[in-house]
Design a protein around this motif. Structure first.
Motif, PDB file in Angstrom:
ATOM      1  N   ARG A  95     -16.472  23.418  49.637  1.00  0.00           N
ATOM      2  CA  ARG A  95     -15.967  23.380  50.981  1.00  0.00           C
ATOM      3  C   ARG A  95     -16.403  24.392  51.942  1.00  0.00           C
ATOM      4  O   ARG A  95     -16.468  25.621  51.476  1.00  0.00           O
ATOM      5  CB  ARG A  95     -14.424  23.282  50.993  1.00  0.00           C
ATOM      6  CG  ARG A  95     -13.752  22.132  50.261  1.00  0.00           C
ATOM      7  CD  ARG A  95     -12.228  22.156  50.536  1.00  0.00           C
ATOM      8  NE  ARG A  95     -11.894  22.249  51.651  1.00  0.00           N
ATOM      9  CZ  ARG A  95     -10.939  23.415  52.322  1.00  0.00           C
ATOM     10  NH1 ARG A  95     -10.776  24.366  51.277  1.00  0.00           N
ATOM     11  NH2 ARG A  95     -10.536  23.496  53.334  1.00  0.00           N
ATOM     12  N   ARG A  96     -16.800  24.244  52.932  1.00  0.00           N
ATOM     13  CA  ARG A  96     -17.240  25.227  54.046  1.00  0.00           C
ATOM     14  C   ARG A  96     -18.499  25.762  53.650  1.00  0.00           C
ATOM     15  O   ARG A  96     -18.789  26.887  54.056  1.00  0.00           O
ATOM     16  CB  ARG A  96     -16.073  26.062  54.400  1.00  0.00           C
ATOM     17  CG  ARG A  96     -14.743  25.455  54.974  1.00  0.00           C
ATOM     18  CD  ARG A  96     -13.739  26.819  55.303  1.00  0.00           C
ATOM     19  NE  ARG A  96     -14.306  27.654  56.324  1.00  0.00           N
ATOM     20  CZ  ARG A  96     -13.683  28.637  56.799  1.00  0.00           C
ATOM     21  NH1 ARG A  96     -12.578  28.907  56.103  1.00  0.00           N
ATOM     22  NH2 ARG A  96     -14.232  29.429  57.847  1.00  0.00           N
TER      23      ARG A  96
ATOM     24  N   THR B 249      -1.707  25.925  48.993  1.00  0.00           N
ATOM     25  CA  THR B 249      -2.771  26.165  49.493  1.00  0.00           C
ATOM     26  C   THR B 249      -2.614  25.338  51.163  1.00  0.00           C
ATOM     27  O   THR B 249      -2.044  24.328  51.007  1.00  0.00           O
ATOM     28  CB  THR B 249      -4.085  25.620  48.735  1.00  0.00           C
ATOM     29  OG1 THR B 249      -3.893  24.067  48.686  1.00  0.00           O
ATOM     30  CG2 THR B 249      -4.308  25.942  47.499  1.00  0.00           C
TER      31      THR B 249
ATOM     32  N   ARG C  45      -2.407  20.329  54.137  1.00  0.00           N
ATOM     33  CA  ARG C  45      -2.745  19.403  55.144  1.00  0.00           C
ATOM     34  C   ARG C  45      -3.172  18.012  54.545  1.00  0.00           C
ATOM     35  O   ARG C  45      -2.915  16.799  54.963  1.00  0.00           O
ATOM     36  CB  ARG C  45      -3.928  19.904  55.907  1.00  0.00           C
ATOM     37  CG  ARG C  45      -3.679  21.033  56.877  1.00  0.00           C
ATOM     38  CD  ARG C  45      -4.833  21.359  57.499  1.00  0.00           C
ATOM     39  NE  ARG C  45      -5.867  22.044  56.922  1.00  0.00           N
ATOM     40  CZ  ARG C  45      -6.191  23.182  56.890  1.00  0.00           C
ATOM     41  NH1 ARG C  45      -5.405  24.038  57.176  1.00  0.00           N
ATOM     42  NH2 ARG C  45      -7.205  23.868  55.965  1.00  0.00           N
ATOM     43  N   ARG C  46      -3.831  18.076  53.359  1.00  0.00           N
ATOM     44  CA  ARG C  46      -4.238  16.792  52.813  1.00  0.00           C
ATOM     45  C   ARG C  46      -3.124  15.796  52.193  1.00  0.00           C
ATOM     46  O   ARG C  46      -3.033  14.446  52.533  1.00  0.00           O
ATOM     47  CB  ARG C  46      -5.007  17.044  51.652  1.00  0.00           C
ATOM     48  CG  ARG C  46      -5.794  15.777  51.079  1.00  0.00           C
ATOM     49  CD  ARG C  46      -6.944  16.041  50.059  1.00  0.00           C
ATOM     50  NE  ARG C  46      -7.453  14.893  49.635  1.00  0.00           N
ATOM     51  CZ  ARG C  46      -8.567  14.929  48.923  1.00  0.00           C
ATOM     52  NH1 ARG C  46      -9.506  15.930  48.864  1.00  0.00           N
ATOM     53  NH2 ARG C  46      -9.503  13.950  48.516  1.00  0.00           N
TER      54      ARG C  46
ATOM     55  N   TYR D 244      -5.305  23.747  52.616  1.00  0.00           N
ATOM     56  CA  TYR D 244      -5.852  22.168  52.701  1.00  0.00           C
ATOM     57  C   TYR D 244      -5.235  21.705  51.745  1.00  0.00           C
ATOM     58  O   TYR D 244      -4.877  20.303  52.128  1.00  0.00           O
ATOM     59  CB  TYR D 244      -7.231  22.685  51.779  1.00  0.00           C
ATOM     60  CG  TYR D 244      -8.079  21.404  51.551  1.00  0.00           C
ATOM     61  CD1 TYR D 244      -8.791  20.915  52.749  1.00  0.00           C
ATOM     62  CD2 TYR D 244      -8.154  20.771  50.437  1.00  0.00           C
ATOM     63  CE1 TYR D 244      -9.293  19.771  52.832  1.00  0.00           C
ATOM     64  CE2 TYR D 244      -8.975  19.478  50.230  1.00  0.00           C
ATOM     65  CZ  TYR D 244      -9.425  18.918  51.244  1.00  0.00           C
ATOM     66  OH  TYR D 244     -10.047  17.865  51.164  1.00  0.00           O
TER      67      TYR D 244
END
Length: 366
Positions: A18-19, A70, A75-76, A72
């Motif tokens: 990621r990123r 976390t 949000r997921r 992420y």
């Protein structure tokens, strides 16, 4: 020749999934040569029914405490729940529960949902989060948002703190890539110092690298290289912890952000990674594996770069064949040293920069 970019001549290994594009672009813009080898990749959630079932169970039981690990993952979790039509119910349960949050980024994600945490482990460590929970969850039902595959010991820790029931929610999982051929090249490249630095943005990626090296019987060589020759840059103390436990001293920025990691690594390599000396043929400068002689660049192999580095650091003093041989990335024969020296001299714009001292060894012609 103009002022070189701060990472010109350096080879970096980026291990994140990621990123990673953002990270690679930042390094390449500063002149680095970057190799991207993700150690872990997010597994696709082809079947999200398990996550939805876990969420429905949480809505049914309405836990008194919820642990968020976390940003992420949170949000997921919320996005998947909204798509399944239970997003509002999930947010209602989270809004009534005591939220215990691990790390600044997770805290930001909680605030973005309009929620207020009961407590935040600012350093992002599970141990600190568990300390916050002491005396707070005795007899309670606790929901735990798992951080991929790395937190599977936390449910038991929560039970030991007195939780009556622990509901594990797993918004995402890591996909192990340790058997990929690219991982083999990364491990070997790190062991032989073909890279000047390697970046890590998560502790699981460090563990994955160690596991991949162990499977290839290269773990001791990897640890030696990371301790002595290849810079390990991390995004924060949680990521750095397994490296430190292994006897490695990684770079850890004061601000636990990717931008801070980039800045720290650039400064470190730019200030400490450049060697230069004045010779009879002008100034010689080594940056990573790029050797510059009187404004003329030549690219060296890892072994050649190590020999030049040793000669520059000797400052004109004579190095014996044994001392030069020890500078090679891997223990090698006298023949390998002779071949490396011969090819190095052919690569130099001025081969006479390296002088042979009969029966004693070699030195730079300063």
């Amino acid at each position: 020749m103009g002022t070189p970019k701060p990472l010109a001549g350096f080879r970096l290994a980026v291990t994140s999934d990621r990123r990673s594009a953002e990270l690679i672009e930042a390094f390449e813009r500063r002149g680095a040569e970057v190799t991207h080898t993700p150690l872990l990749q997010l597994a696709p959630l082809d079947d999200e029914q398990q996550l939805i079932a876990q969420t429905r169970k949480l809505i049914e039981l309405r836990p008194q405490a919820v642990v968020i690990t976390t940003a992420y993952g949170l949000r997921r979790w919320v996005e998947t729940s909204e798509a399944a039509g239970v997003g509002d119910e999930l947010l209602a349960v989270l809004g009534q529960a005591q939220l215990y949050v691990r790390g600044a980024k997770a805290h930001g994600a909680v605030k973005a949902l309009g929620l207020e945490p009961a407590a935040v482990a600012a350093d992002g460590r599970s141990a600190s989060m568990l300390q916050l929970l002491e005396g707070k969850i005795d007899g309670a039902t606790v929901a735990l948002q798992l951080h991929a595959d790395s937190d599977h010991g936390l449910p038991q820790s929560l039970r030991e703190l007195g939780a009556r029931r622990v509901l594990a929610v797993e918004p995402y999982r890591w996909q192990d890539t340790s058997s990929d051929s690219g991982i083999s090249a990364l491990v070997e490249g790190l062991c032989t110092a073909r890279f000047d630095a390697v970046t890590f943005t998560s502790a699981p990626s460090v563990h994955a690298l160690f596991a991949a090296a162990k499977a290839r019987n290269r773990l001791p060589a990897l640890l030696r290289s990371l301790a002595d020759r290849v810079v390990a840059a991390t995004v924060g103390p949680v990521t750095a912890a397994p490296l430190i436990d292994a006897g490695i001293s990684p770079l850890v920025p004061e601000r636990y952000r990717m931008g801070a990691m980039i800045g720290q690594l650039v400064e470190h390599l730019d200030s400490l990674g450049t060697l230069q000396v004045q010779t009879i043929h002008g100034q010689v400068q080594l940056r990573g594996r790029t050797l510059t002689v009187q404004d003329e660049d030549c690219e060296l192999t890892p072994g050649q770069a190590e020999l030049v580095r040793a000669l520059i650091e000797a400052g004109g003093s004579v190095l014996s064949r044994e001392e030069l041989g020890a500078a090679l990335p891997e223990a090698s024969s006298k023949h390998a040293l002779d071949m490396t020296l011969s090819r190095l001299r052919k690569a130099l714009p001025q081969p006479e920069i390296i002088a042979t001292v009969i029966k004693r060894g070699y030195r730079l012609n300063v």
